[in-house]
Write an enzyme that holds these catalytic residues in place. Sequence first.
Site, PDB file in Angstrom:
ATOM      1  N   GLU A   1       8.299  33.172 -35.372  1.00 21.07           N
ATOM      2  CA  GLU A   1       9.361  32.195 -35.118  1.00 21.07           C
ATOM      3  C   GLU A   1       8.770  30.843 -34.721  1.00 21.07           C
ATOM      4  OE1 GLU A   1      12.297  32.783 -35.909  1.00 21.07           O
ATOM      5  OE2 GLU A   1      12.488  34.961 -35.903  1.00 21.07           O
TER       6      GLU A   1
ATOM      7  N   CYS B   1      17.554  37.065 -28.266  1.00 28.35           N
ATOM      8  CA  CYS B   1      16.159  36.713 -28.572  1.00 28.35           C
ATOM      9  C   CYS B   1      15.959  35.203 -28.569  1.00 28.35           C
ATOM     10  CB  CYS B   1      15.731  37.284 -29.922  1.00 28.35           C
ATOM     11  SG  CYS B   1      15.490  39.057 -29.854  1.00 28.35           S
TER      12      CYS B   1
END
Length: 217
Positions: free
Chosen positions: A84, A147
């Site tokens: 990410e 998250c």
Amino acid sequence: MNRRTPIALVTGFEPFGGEGVNPSQQIAQALHGETLAGHRVVGATLPTQFDAAPPALESLIARHRPALVLALGQAGGRHGISLERIAINLIDARIPDNAGVQPVDVRIVDNAPNAYFSTLPVKAMLARLRDAGVPAALSQTAGTFVCNQVFFALMHALRRRRARGGFIHVPYLPEQAAHHAGTSCMPLEAMVVAVRRCLETALTAAADAHYAAGSLD
Ligand code: PCA
């Protein structure tokens, strides 16, 4: 290991959304206690709850004063390891969290930027995974659930510290994918090896490896 050995904090999440397990929790547990590139790994589990996860993360950071924090989460349906890049200052939950809370269109931190970037060398990590034949990709969104909230809270907590931080989403385990027809999965041991490689890269790569690696898309 003496007390001054620097710490790499690795977090996973409790199972959520009706699943009985969460691979991110199992990976953090598997890596707990290892020494990687001169750092001792502390593995921990965060609650999959909007109210409880950021304070739990912040107290782990205060307690361990890690040199690096890698947060992990499950992204069922994604193929391979997702590195990410961006945490956004927004929660928009499609399902309730483990406390039954489902915030919609809520800022995570008032008076904070709209987004933070990972400070881990994601391109160097991606190159290392691809060299090893691990299915992996950069991801431009960690979603808008717990998250992403934890990723944002992490980068906000580290903004004035030297410690670096980032987030990796992992796919389902084979036993989970068996209940979701056609979805991708990866065995736990392969995910542990992949995350270990990412940590070693992040702990040894120059801070600018992020930019030097070029586009790998
Ligand atoms: N995955 C969820 C929250 C906890 C987890 O492991 C997410 O992607 O937001």
